[in-house]
Design a protein around this motif. Structure first.
Motif, PDB file in Angstrom:
ATOM      1  N   GLU A  83       0.787  -1.461  -0.038  1.00 35.20           N
ATOM      2  CA  GLU A  83      -0.003   0.051  -0.097  1.00 35.20           C
ATOM      3  C   GLU A  83       0.901   1.096  -0.075  1.00 35.20           C
ATOM      4  OE1 GLU A  83      -3.217   0.901  -0.517  1.00 35.20           O
ATOM      5  OE2 GLU A  83      -3.053  -0.976  -1.112  1.00 35.20           O
ATOM      6  N   ARG A 103       2.622   1.735  -3.367  1.00 37.99           N
ATOM      7  CA  ARG A 103       1.773   2.260  -4.247  1.00 37.99           C
ATOM      8  C   ARG A 103       1.467   3.623  -4.000  1.00 37.99           C
ATOM      9  NH1 ARG A 103      -4.084   2.136  -4.187  1.00 37.99           N
ATOM     10  NH2 ARG A 103      -4.661   2.775  -6.341  1.00 37.99           N
ATOM     11  N   TYR A 104       1.385   4.064  -2.634  1.00 41.09           N
ATOM     12  CA  TYR A 104       1.207   5.439  -2.404  1.00 41.09           C
ATOM     13  C   TYR A 104       2.437   6.150  -2.730  1.00 41.09           C
ATOM     14  CZ  TYR A 104       0.529   9.524   0.571  1.00 41.09           C
ATOM     15  OH  TYR A 104       0.462  10.988   1.204  1.00 41.09           O
ATOM     16  N   ILE A 128       2.276   6.699  -6.341  1.00 44.09           N
ATOM     17  CA  ILE A 128       1.415   7.687  -6.884  1.00 44.09           C
ATOM     18  C   ILE A 128       1.870   9.219  -6.653  1.00 44.09           C
ATOM     19  CG2 ILE A 128      -1.014   8.980  -6.167  1.00 44.09           C
ATOM     20  CD1 ILE A 128      -1.829   5.846  -5.700  1.00 44.09           C
ATOM     21  N   ARG A 133       2.475  12.135  -9.188  1.00 40.37           N
ATOM     22  CA  ARG A 133       2.061  13.632  -8.994  1.00 40.37           C
ATOM     23  C   ARG A 133       3.138  14.493  -9.097  1.00 40.37           C
ATOM     24  NH1 ARG A 133      -1.259  13.594  -4.372  1.00 40.37           N
ATOM     25  NH2 ARG A 133      -2.556  12.274  -5.832  1.00 40.37           N
ATOM     26  N   SER A 172       0.005   3.543 -13.059  1.00 40.91           N
ATOM     27  CA  SER A 172      -0.301   4.375 -14.400  1.00 40.91           C
ATOM     28  C   SER A 172      -1.009   5.424 -14.313  1.00 40.91           C
ATOM     29  CB  SER A 172      -0.352   3.426 -15.410  1.00 40.91           C
ATOM     30  OG  SER A 172      -0.867   4.081 -16.634  1.00 40.91           O
ATOM     31  N   ASP A 195      -4.245   0.192 -11.778  1.00 37.35           N
ATOM     32  CA  ASP A 195      -2.848  -0.129 -11.183  1.00 37.35           C
ATOM     33  C   ASP A 195      -2.930  -1.706 -11.223  1.00 37.35           C
ATOM     34  OD1 ASP A 195      -2.851   2.574 -10.668  1.00 37.35           O
ATOM     35  OD2 ASP A 195      -3.392   2.334  -8.536  1.00 37.35           O
TER      36      ASP A 195
END
Lengths: 680, 325
Positions: free
Chosen positions: A99, A102-103, A106, A110, A132, A137
């Motif tokens: 998690e 992934r965070y 992300i 950004r 992506s 994801d």
């Protein structure tokens, strides 16, 4: 002043080439301007070349600097992506929860807008996570990338920049893999949208209109301020500046410098490479901008050159004019001199050689003028002398001719007279004798008784015979006189020559003539005018001869006045004037009558022997001829006649005081000659 | 130069001028908007377009804005009118508008925004070289169909079925552009996908009501003219019926939609205006590549979430570019 012949033009040489036909001013101006222009041009060209080279070098150097700066910025873009990815490559990152991973991804997306997709490959090369922007994801997809370069190369090099690829043939992308830290590392793989280098590239300012662009090692455009060029899949390997920059190019490492840009037009280009991605960053600036200072210098030099040439032209023209005007002046002056006008002078005030030349010309002209004047005076003098000589000569010649004529005539006459005199003596003597014989015959017959008739007849016959014989004697005497005169003619002088008082001689002759005339003709009347020069003095003369001449002339004059008086002019007053004049070495005697004058036809022949205008029997035609003979031949004098028919006749006798020819008279005269012919 | 040469060259010189003249503001630019006249979103976009023209060298360019709304007939009518007026460039926003004008002219350059797959639609030959009179900017891409499902699923983990609200404007040969990735992703997530095609606003309510009735469904509102026109209606329905919905069009997240994931059209329209400017300056639309968006914004409306009783995970919140509260 006589005008000298104008100087003939020198024979024309072969015509010179056209250039040489230019007027001097033209030649001078051309030479001057040409020379100055040449110097200026050479100077300008050298200046220009140096300036241009210098400016070009500077400009290229500037471009290179800009290219390096641009490359650094593009490199910084890559570095920022690398560092942003690096955030997920810590050694312990592998152990954080999926998690969190992934965070992190992300967050990475950004923070790095260029990254469109990011994936985590575990140490085995299996994809564990993919985030992506477009796709859902993927967690633990397990895709095997262990043999792909993005995994192997990243492990080997820590960071791997993949080749540029184009999504859907249009958008440039690149895979960036970064191996994680620590032992047995995983790899973070990011797909980077290179479109976003646009931000970097378009922010690079290259001059006013220049820009930077980036190509791959094959010349494929990946970043350009005009994004559409990139998206259009532009291959720039054909562009010269790109071609030389590409690896493998013969000129690798060099900048092409001046070339045509992508959109045409001349540009100054430089490049720098980004080694880790094999990209080439180009900067190009339009030549006009890049070479601005050089262009300015060119314009400056050119305008200076133009100004120089202009000044040269002005100065050349001015100088040429300054030079040519006095030369023209000189030429005109020389032409005037050549044409014979020596009175004017060339006025030039240039203070140089031309003025000196003009002075020389002037000096020459005045010399020539002086020479002309002297020459003319001399010519005049000589001409006068020559004329004088000619006159003398002619006079002498005519005198000579006359003398010769008279001499031969004289001889002839003497011969004839001599031959005639003898028979004439017989005639005269026998005639006298016969006369006496007639008287004797009478005396003889006187005593004889003859019948009265016979006696009367004899007396008559004797008287007739006597009368005839007297006539023979009379005319014989006349013939004798003629013969005597003829004999006189042939002799050159008579009597002694001695110094004679001229005035007295003339006066004596005049009295003789006048009384002779009065004796011959009782009613004769004439006014005598005497004008004797007291200075006439003495002259060595044959006085008898001169008296004869004067008597002759005077009796001629009386005859002329008488003749005119016979014409019945009521107011006519016959006058004879006689004058003497002292002429230094000679004495002049003038005998002038106001009679009928002598016509021109007569004037030419009046000194010829036997020429007479008197009626037959009155003159022998020898008077003037003899006079001429005496005056000219005997005394070396002259006799001239001035006459106007119907007005006057004037004989002018000039007798030298000391020039009596020593020649003896051909025949001594036994008695003084008397002018019989002119006596009426 | 001789007078004859000058005169001979005159027509050429004059012929060369119109392009320059176009740049002088005499050009005719027409824009076709899928909004009703006065629609605020339409106004914002039109303003963005005008600003884009201004910024790209056409400060005084007048734009003939036509407002078609979602009505297809009206769109066709206005498009016909527009083409008949022979503008120099036509700007078309969204596929329906592009379709309408593209069918009418092959000469007048058309710049579009929003045709998701122009190659498949046959508007352009390729993205890099459109080759015809049409070029422009895409807004959405097919893979987003999966993205929307994933987002919805992440927001509402209990989701079992998802309906993709499709309408003819987003379809190619009867198939919704986003359907394929939508189905694939849904399947991967164990969600039952459904693509519902609707034609009128009236058709919306039954779909949403059906989802609400089932309770475990979510709604994906695909982009398009229909959605633009009926977005507010859909927002109202989904909110009132508590159906979690994800919108492609970002503004609906602000207006009460739960989430949205898509590009910002304002910026794209602005860039399209640059293309219009370039065409006015004489560039050929055939050589201007079609550009794709690079950034998609994920917007979450927490207010709506709260009112729906949906708890947005922190992971999802972390993904959100913008949060509406």
């Amino acid at each position: 002043m006589t005008a000298p012949r104008p100087l003939a033009a020198p024979p024309a040489a072969t015509p010179p080439p056209r250039w040489f036909r230019l007027p001097l001013a033209g030649k001078f101006a051309v030479a001057f301007v040409g020379l100055v222009s040449l110097v200026l041009l050479i100077n300008g060209a050298v200046d220009l070349t140096l300036n241009y080279q210098d400016a070009k070098r500077t400009a290229i150097e500037t471009q290179r600097t800009k290219a390096r700066a641009a490359a650094e910025r593009v490199d910084a873009f890559l570095s920022s992506i690398e560092s942003q990815i690096g955030w997920t490559t810590r050694a312990e990152w592998r152990r954080v929860s999926p998690e969190q991973q992934r965070y992190d991804f992300i967050r990475l997306l950004r923070q790095a807008p260029a990254i469109t997709e990011v994936a985590y490959l575990d140490p085995a090369g299996k994809e564990q996570l993919r985030v992506s922007r477009l796709e859902p994801d993927a967690v633990a997809s397990g895709k095997d990338f262990s043999t792909t370069p993005r995994f192997t190369q990243a492990l080997a090099q820590k960071t791997w920049f993949g080749p540029v690829y184009f999504r859907r043939g249009s958008e440039p992308y690149m895979t960036v893999s970064v191996a994680h830290a620590g032992r047995d590392p995983g790899v973070t793989v990011a797909e980077v949208n290179l479109k976003l280098i646009w931000d970097v590239v378009s922010a690079i300012n290259v001059g006013e209109h220049g820009y930077a662009f980036v190509t791959t090692a094959t010349g494929r455009l990946i970043a350009h301020p005009d994004l559409s060029l990139v998206l259009r899949d532009t291959d720039l390997s054909g562009l010269p500046e790109v071609a030389v920059a590409l690896p493998g190019s013969r000129m690798a490492g060099q900048d092409y410098e001046i070339t045509t840009g992508i959109d045409g037009g001349w540009v100054l280009a430089a490049h720098a490479t980004i080694p880790r991605v094999d990209w080439i960053v180009f900067v190009q600036e339009s030549l006009r901008d890049a070479m601005g200072p050089a262009l300015e210098s060119v314009i400056q030099t050119t305008s200076l050159m133009g100004l120089g040439v202009l000044l040269a032209a002005v100065a050349g023209t001015f100088l040429a004019r300054r030079m040519v005007v006095p030369i023209r002046e000189l030429e005109n002056g020389a032409e005037r001199f050549g044409a014979g006008d020596l009175s004017e002078r060339i006025v030039i005030r240039t203070g140089d050689e031309i003025e000196t030349l003009a002075h020389r010309f002037n000096t020459m002209a005045s010399r020539v003028q002086d020479s002309y004047e002297t020459l003319e005076a001399k010519v005049e003098e000589r001409t006068r002398d020559l004329n004088q000589s000619l006159d003398d000569l002619q006079r002498a010649q005519s005198r000579l001719v006359q003398s010769e004529k008279l001499a031969s005539l004289g001889q002839l006459t003497a011969g004839i007279a001599h031959e005639i005199k003898n028979p004439l003596n017989f005639v005269n003597n026998f005639a006298s004798l016969s006369n006496e014989l007639v008287d004797e015959l009478r005396e003889v017959l006187e005593p004889t008784a003859l019948d009265p008739d016979t006696r009367a007849e004899v007396e008559e016959l004797a008287g007739l015979l006597k009368g005839n014989l007297e006539k023979v004697v009379q005319h014989g005497k006349r013939a004798d006189s003629i013969v005597k005169n003829m004999l006189l003619h042939s002799r050159t002088g008579s009597g002694e020559h001695r110094p004679v008082e001229v005035n007295a001689l003339v006066e004596e002759s005049l009295n003789l003539a006048y009384h002779g005339a009065r004796a011959a003709k009782p009613g004769f009347n004439v006014t005598l005018v005497r004008d004797y020069d007291p200075a006439a003095g003495l002259a060595d003369l044959y006085p008898q001869e001169i008296t004869r001449v004067l008597l002759n002339l005077m009796s001629n004059g009386f005859y002329a006045t008488e003749k005119r008086a016979a014409e019945g002019d009521p107011g006519y007053e016959p006058t004879l004037s006689v004058a003497t004049r002292d002429r230094g070495d000679s004495v002049e005697v003038r005998v002038r009558d106001n009679g009928t004058g002598i016509p021109d036809s007569v004037k030419a022949k009046m000194f010829d022997p036997f020429f007479t205008t008197k009626p037959a029997g009155e003159g022998t035609g020898l008077g003037l001829s003899l006079s001429h003979d005496i005056l000219v031949k005997q005394h070396g004098g002259t006799v001239d006649v001035a006459t106007e028919p119907g007005a006057f006749t004037e004989f002018i006798i000039t007798l030298p005081r000391q020039s009596v020819t020593p020649a003896a008279p051909p025949q001594p005269a036994t008695e003084p000659a008397t002018e019989t012919e002119s006596q009426p | 130069m001789r007078r004859r040469t000058v005169l001979a060259g005159l027509p050429v010189a004059l012929a060369g001028w119109p392009r320059a003249a176009l740049a002088q503001g005499q050009a005719h630019v027409a824009a076709l908007w899928p909004f009703a006249e006065g629609d605020p979103e339409g106004r914002v976009l039109a303003e963005s377009f005008h600003a884009g023209l201004r910024d790209h060298g056409h400060p005084d360019q007048r734009v003939d804005d036509r407002w078609t709304g979602a009505d297809r007939e009206r769109t066709r009518l206005l498009a016909t009118e527009l083409v008949a007026a022979q503008p120099h460039v036509i700007f078309a926003y969204l596929s329906a508008q592009l379709t309408a004008v593209a069918a009418l002219t092959k000469q007048i350059p058309i710049v579009f925004v929003g045709a998701s797959n122009p190659v498949r639609f046959g508007f352009v030959e390729s993205l890099q070289r459109p080759g015809g009179n049409i070029t422009g900017f895409t807004l959405y891409e097919a893979p987003l169909g999966g993205k929307w499902v994933a987002a919805l699923r992440e927001a509402v983990p209990s989701l079992r079925r998802v309906t993709l609200l499709s309408n003819p404007s987003t379809e190619i040969r009867g198939e919704n552009l986003y359907a394929e990735p939508f189905r694939t992703t849904a399947a991967a997530l164990g969600i039952e996908p459904a693509v519902v095609k609707i034609d009128t606003a009236a058709d919306i309510e039954p779909v949403i009501a059906d989802l609400a009735r089932r309770g475990d469904g979510g709604l994906i509102v695909a982009p398009g003219t229909f959605s633009e026109a009926n977005g507010d209606h859909i927002v109202a329905l989904t909110t009132s019926l508590r159906v979690p919905a994800v919108f492609a069009i970002r503004r609906f997240a602000y207006r009460g939609g739960l989430m949205s994931y898509g590009p910002d059209p304002v910026e794209t329209v602005r860039r399209a205006a640059a293309y219009v400017g370039r065409i006015l300056r004489g560039e050929n639309p055939a050589t201007l590549p079609v550009q794709a968006p690079t950034k998609f914004d994920f917007i979450v409306n927490l207010k709506t979430a709260r009112s729906m009783g949906v708890t947005i995970s922190s992971a999802l919140l972390a993904q959100a570019d913008e949060i509406v509260e």
